[in-house]
Structure formats: structure tokens, C-alpha cells
Scaffold this motif. Sequence first.
Motif, mmCIF file in Angstrom:
data_model
loop_
_atom_site.group_PDB
_atom_site.id
_atom_site.type_symbol
_atom_site.label_atom_id
_atom_site.label_comp_id
_atom_site.label_asym_id
_atom_site.label_seq_id
_atom_site.Cartn_x
_atom_site.Cartn_y
_atom_site.Cartn_z
ATOM 1 N N ARG A 79 0.830 -1.213 0.000
ATOM 2 C CA ARG A 79 0.000 0.000 0.000
ATOM 3 C C ARG A 79 0.863 1.262 0.000
ATOM 4 N NH1 ARG A 79 -5.158 1.938 1.253
ATOM 5 N NH2 ARG A 79 -5.226 3.888 2.456
ATOM 6 N N VAL A 80 1.970 1.265 0.746
ATOM 7 C CA VAL A 80 2.771 2.482 0.817
ATOM 8 C C VAL A 80 3.376 2.817 -0.543
ATOM 9 C CG1 VAL A 80 4.954 1.396 1.516
ATOM 10 C CG2 VAL A 80 4.477 3.741 2.175
ATOM 11 N N THR A 81 3.759 1.814 -1.309
ATOM 12 C CA THR A 81 4.304 2.066 -2.642
ATOM 13 C C THR A 81 3.215 2.542 -3.592
ATOM 14 O OG1 THR A 81 6.018 0.408 -2.282
ATOM 15 C CG2 THR A 81 5.573 1.043 -4.558
ATOM 16 N N GLN A 82 2.018 2.008 -3.443
ATOM 17 C CA GLN A 82 0.900 2.491 -4.248
ATOM 18 C C GLN A 82 0.628 3.965 -3.963
ATOM 19 O OE1 GLN A 82 -2.186 -0.274 -3.168
ATOM 20 N NE2 GLN A 82 -1.096 -2.023 -4.043
ATOM 21 N N LEU A 83 0.654 4.345 -2.700
ATOM 22 C CA LEU A 83 0.459 5.759 -2.346
ATOM 23 C C LEU A 83 1.577 6.622 -2.931
ATOM 24 C CD1 LEU A 83 -0.574 5.399 1.413
ATOM 25 C CD2 LEU A 83 -2.089 5.779 -0.532
ATOM 26 N N ALA A 84 2.812 6.121 -2.849
ATOM 27 C CA ALA A 84 3.952 6.877 -3.373
ATOM 28 C C ALA A 84 3.866 7.044 -4.886
ATOM 29 C CB ALA A 84 5.258 6.189 -2.984
ATOM 30 N N LEU A 85 3.483 5.984 -5.587
ATOM 31 C CA LEU A 85 3.354 6.070 -7.041
ATOM 32 C C LEU A 85 2.291 7.086 -7.451
ATOM 33 C CD1 LEU A 85 3.629 2.277 -7.930
ATOM 34 C CD2 LEU A 85 5.123 4.084 -8.829
ATOM 35 N N VAL A 86 1.159 7.080 -6.766
ATOM 36 C CA VAL A 86 0.085 8.015 -7.112
ATOM 37 C C VAL A 86 0.510 9.446 -6.795
ATOM 38 C CG1 VAL A 86 -2.289 8.698 -6.618
ATOM 39 C CG2 VAL A 86 -1.708 6.274 -6.851
ATOM 40 N N ALA A 87 1.150 9.655 -5.634
ATOM 41 C CA ALA A 87 1.633 11.000 -5.300
ATOM 42 C C ALA A 87 2.697 11.459 -6.283
ATOM 43 C CB ALA A 87 2.181 11.024 -3.873
ATOM 44 N N GLY A 88 3.568 10.542 -6.707
ATOM 45 C CA GLY A 88 4.586 10.884 -7.697
ATOM 46 C C GLY A 88 3.974 11.241 -9.042
ATOM 47 N N ASP A 89 2.978 10.467 -9.459
ATOM 48 C CA ASP A 89 2.287 10.786 -10.716
ATOM 49 C C ASP A 89 1.658 12.173 -10.650
ATOM 50 O OD1 ASP A 89 2.960 8.343 -11.767
ATOM 51 O OD2 ASP A 89 0.961 7.452 -11.580
ATOM 52 N N GLU A 90 1.031 12.471 -9.510
ATOM 53 C CA GLU A 90 0.371 13.770 -9.349
ATOM 54 C C GLU A 90 1.392 14.910 -9.406
ATOM 55 O OE1 GLU A 90 -2.188 16.159 -5.908
ATOM 56 O OE2 GLU A 90 -2.209 13.971 -5.943
ATOM 57 N N ALA A 91 2.542 14.712 -8.746
ATOM 58 C CA ALA A 91 3.567 15.756 -8.737
ATOM 59 C C ALA A 91 4.147 15.978 -10.129
ATOM 60 C CB ALA A 91 4.678 15.384 -7.752
ATOM 61 N N LEU A 92 4.395 14.896 -10.862
ATOM 62 C CA LEU A 92 4.954 15.023 -12.209
ATOM 63 C C LEU A 92 3.958 15.672 -13.171
ATOM 64 C CD1 LEU A 92 6.753 11.582 -12.322
ATOM 65 C CD2 LEU A 92 7.874 13.821 -12.528
ATOM 66 N N ALA A 93 2.681 15.316 -13.042
ATOM 67 C CA ALA A 93 1.667 15.954 -13.883
ATOM 68 C C ALA A 93 1.555 17.435 -13.549
ATOM 69 C CB ALA A 93 0.320 15.258 -13.690
ATOM 70 N N ASP A 94 1.630 17.754 -12.250
ATOM 71 C CA ASP A 94 1.553 19.149 -11.814
ATOM 72 C C ASP A 94 2.720 19.947 -12.375
ATOM 73 O OD1 ASP A 94 0.491 21.321 -10.335
ATOM 74 O OD2 ASP A 94 1.859 20.903 -8.674
ATOM 75 N N ALA A 95 3.897 19.326 -12.435
ATOM 76 C CA ALA A 95 5.085 20.018 -12.952
ATOM 77 C C ALA A 95 5.064 20.160 -14.467
ATOM 78 C CB ALA A 95 6.346 19.265 -12.526
ATOM 79 N N GLY A 96 4.269 19.343 -15.132
ATOM 80 C CA GLY A 96 4.203 19.416 -16.588
ATOM 81 C C GLY A 96 5.525 19.109 -17.253
ATOM 82 N N ILE A 97 6.202 18.042 -16.806
ATOM 83 C CA ILE A 97 7.557 17.804 -17.319
ATOM 84 C C ILE A 97 7.567 17.367 -18.776
ATOM 85 C CG2 ILE A 97 8.391 17.229 -15.016
ATOM 86 C CD1 ILE A 97 8.640 14.302 -16.123
ATOM 87 N N ALA A 98 6.413 17.009 -19.313
ATOM 88 C CA ALA A 98 6.383 16.658 -20.740
ATOM 89 C C ALA A 98 6.833 17.824 -21.612
ATOM 90 C CB ALA A 98 4.975 16.217 -21.135
ATOM 91 N N ASP A 99 6.775 19.035 -21.049
ATOM 92 C CA ASP A 99 7.182 20.215 -21.800
ATOM 93 C C ASP A 99 8.693 20.425 -21.795
ATOM 94 O OD1 ASP A 99 4.519 20.731 -22.260
ATOM 95 O OD2 ASP A 99 4.306 22.041 -20.515
ATOM 96 N N ARG A 100 9.419 19.629 -20.966
ATOM 97 C CA ARG A 100 10.875 19.754 -20.897
ATOM 98 C C ARG A 100 11.517 18.504 -21.511
ATOM 99 N NH1 ARG A 100 7.948 22.182 -17.128
ATOM 100 N NH2 ARG A 100 8.803 21.271 -15.241
ATOM 101 N N ASP A 101 12.559 18.705 -22.245
ATOM 102 C CA ASP A 101 13.199 17.608 -22.968
ATOM 103 C C ASP A 101 14.372 17.079 -22.148
ATOM 104 O OD1 ASP A 101 13.844 15.796 -24.907
ATOM 105 O OD2 ASP A 101 14.993 17.228 -26.113
ATOM 106 N N TYR A 102 14.063 16.368 -21.053
ATOM 107 C CA TYR A 102 15.112 15.812 -20.212
ATOM 108 C C TYR A 102 15.467 14.398 -20.670
ATOM 109 C CZ TYR A 102 14.292 19.525 -16.742
ATOM 110 O OH TYR A 102 14.177 20.727 -16.095
ATOM 111 N N ASP A 103 16.731 14.094 -20.603
ATOM 112 C CA ASP A 103 17.205 12.739 -20.826
ATOM 113 C C ASP A 103 16.930 11.895 -19.566
ATOM 114 O OD1 ASP A 103 19.745 10.741 -20.499
ATOM 115 O OD2 ASP A 103 19.193 10.995 -22.601
ATOM 116 N N ASP A 104 16.801 10.567 -19.758
ATOM 117 C CA ASP A 104 16.559 9.684 -18.615
ATOM 118 C C ASP A 104 17.622 9.845 -17.534
ATOM 119 O OD1 ASP A 104 14.520 8.781 -20.178
ATOM 120 O OD2 ASP A 104 15.219 6.705 -20.322
ATOM 121 N N PHE A 105 18.869 10.070 -17.933
ATOM 122 C CA PHE A 105 19.974 10.157 -16.985
ATOM 123 C C PHE A 105 20.112 11.549 -16.369
ATOM 124 C CE2 PHE A 105 20.924 6.457 -19.533
ATOM 125 C CZ PHE A 105 21.309 5.533 -18.572
ATOM 126 N N GLU A 106 19.165 12.437 -16.664
ATOM 127 C CA GLU A 106 19.121 13.751 -16.019
ATOM 128 C C GLU A 106 18.018 13.821 -14.966
ATOM 129 O OE1 GLU A 106 20.673 16.618 -19.655
ATOM 130 O OE2 GLU A 106 18.544 16.090 -19.578
#
Length: 408
Positions: A79-106
Motif C-alpha cells: 500500500r505504501v508504494t501504491q500511495l507513493a506512485l500516485v503522489a509521484g504521478d500527481e507531482a509530475l503531472a503538476d510540474a508538466g515535465i512533458a514540456d521539458r526535454d530531459y534525458d533519462d539520466f538527467e
Amino acid sequence: MSEANRGARVAPIVTGIGVMAGDGAGVEAHWKAVLDGCTWIRPIQRYDASRYSAQLAGQIVGFDVSKHLPSRLIPQTDRVTQLALVAGDEALADAGIADRDYDDFEMGVVTSNASAGWEFTHHEFKKLWTQGPSQVSVYESFAWFYAANTGQISIRNGMRAASGVLVADQAGGLDAIGQARRNLRRGAKLMVTGGLDSAFDPWGWLSHVSGGEVSTAEDVSDAYLPFDAAARGYVPGEGGAMLVLEHGDPERPPAARYGRVAGHASTFDPPPGSGRPSNLARAIRLALADAGVEPGQVDVVFADGAGVPEKDRSEADGIAEVFGPKGVPVTVPKSGVGRLLAGGGPLDVVTALLSIRDGVIPPTPHTRAVPDEYAVDVVTEPREAKVGVALVLARGRGGFNSALVVTA
């Protein structure tokens, strides 16, 4: 260049936040509940807890993981990992990182987790004892592990920069953010960081209660009272928060959203019985120096707020030592959701950033009578104020102290 100057120059920007607490409805719902003084503390609902001395917990209600994660992932995770994954998804969507061209290693991940996957392990061990080893899930090999949250977020989002996990009880969440900040200094461009905890199955709950500091109150309004004369223990909670940090280089700024992580420091207290004082005040001073901030510039302190008299007194002494008697407003909004272990500090950081955004200091639910000798100005009702600098404190069992400065 001094460490303080380097910290002031490279202050990562918080571009996204995700919250799992209360009703699990997201950041703005959390913020409204905080300002309204809501409490999510209630009798344990997942099983009959009547045989335990403590029966109240800060629980996330209404969370249906099947609405957030792929069906293949749910059987692999606690359950704790499920909560972390959902919170992480929410934070990444909020940041809109799709608009930045980051490499995986960045891009990297640093999280904290104090209790690991209790519920998953308890379930699999029960199968081991009753059905034999052939029935135990192969995912038990890693689902229980402290690093599972970091690993699953990294895999899900293709993040391969320097990553890690910190375990320091309640202080670990702030230490994770501090480590993410260091990783950005070393060349990463984006870090997902924060902490979450959930250990409310019978095995996990027993581990909470056996510590001897959990409140046995039956009335929610009397259960968790940080800095109150009637404080007699804390209420465990589940949840926490994740943040997206991006490099604070003024020549290449991302779309700034919430504020900056300006300073961080950790210290460790001397052993009990040594006669030596706590090092909390030292952690505060080091964090302020790292941020290039003077005590008089701090607008609010989000305190650890243990709800245990001797620990409250120790924290109050540390705050008063740095800021003077009642020299700065102090608040413990997490008393509405309980002490979240690794999730408590990151959730306070999110709340502090929203306080900066909206110019209001949130209240400490239920606290009513603060002893004069504590010499701290505890906020018990929402207080309008210009907030430009907030200090967040967290203290872990065994002597961990962590202090983090966020600014506008």
C-alpha cells in the motif's frame, strides 16, 4: 565559495507537488482541509482494533488504487508504494515535465520510508505459515523493501540519474529532499523526492503501539495535541507527499510554480542520560546558514510537534533558543492527519509552500492550552500573514533532527 553561498545560489525550484493524505483527493483538497482545521483521525477501520491499547489513527479514506494504477502493478506493491506512485504521478503531472526535454539520466528519485511494506509482508508471511512457501508471492522479495518506492517511481517514469532512499524515522522525509537537492547540485536536472509511510495492518499497528508514545485517548479531539498542556502522546498517520525539484540555474529556469528549497541541515542528538542538550537548535542554525537566511527573516516554523510532553518541551526550547521567546509563529497542521513518519516532513513542506503562495499560516488542530514555559507562539486559528520564508522541522526516534528552509 562557502557552503552557505553555494546553497543560496543553487536553490532548486519546486515545480510540482503531489499529496496523499486525508481523503486522498489531491493538493487543493488537502490545503482546504488544513485551513478548515479538519481531522482525518478516527478509529481504525480495516479490522477490529479493540484488543489494542490505542485505536485511533490518521487514515486515508476513499482511496481506490485501481483507479490510479495498472492492474498488473497492484499485486506487486505494498500500500505504501501504491500511495507513493500516485503522489509521484500527481507531482509530475503538476510540474508538466512533458514540456521539458530531459534525458533519462538527467532525472532521478530520492524518497524516504520508515516502515517499509508491512502490509504486503504480513499477508505473504501468513500464507507462508498456513499454506507453505510455494504460495508466497515472488514479489515479496522486494515489495517489503525500503527502496521499493524509489525503484518503482524510477521504473515507471524512466528516471536513471543518481537516486536513493533514506531511513531516519520522522526526519527521513526532509533528509530525502536535502539529498535530492545535492543531486541537483551534482548535475541532475530534475528530481522526484519526498516520503510516505503506511503501516496499519495488525503487525504494523502493533509496532506503533509498542513504542510507548502512541496516544490511548478515545476522543479524537483529545488524542494528538502538540505543545498542549494535556498532550499525552501522538496518533500515527499514513500518507505523505512527493515533490518535483528542478535546477535553480537563473539562466535556465523552468516554469516556477511554488517556491525554492533554499537550505537543509541534519544533526543527531546525544544519547539519553548523557546530560547533553538536544542538537535541534544547531540543525536550525545550519539550515538557515545554508539558505543565507537570518532568524528574523523566518515567517513561520512548521514544527515536528511530537505530542509527547518531554519532546514538545525540547523542541520548544530549540525554537526559542534560535528565535527568542515567542519570536516566530509555530504551527503543526499535521496534527489533523497524525504523525506520518517519513511522510510528515514532505507533507509539511507542501503545506509551507501553499502558505507562502496564499499568505496564510494554517492552524494546529485541537491544540488549545500551550504552557507559558514553552515560550512558543502556536497558531491555533488560520492567521493571515505575508510568508516569504518557512522553516520545516522533523525529528525521528533515536535522535534524528532535520531542518529545511523553503522560500518564495
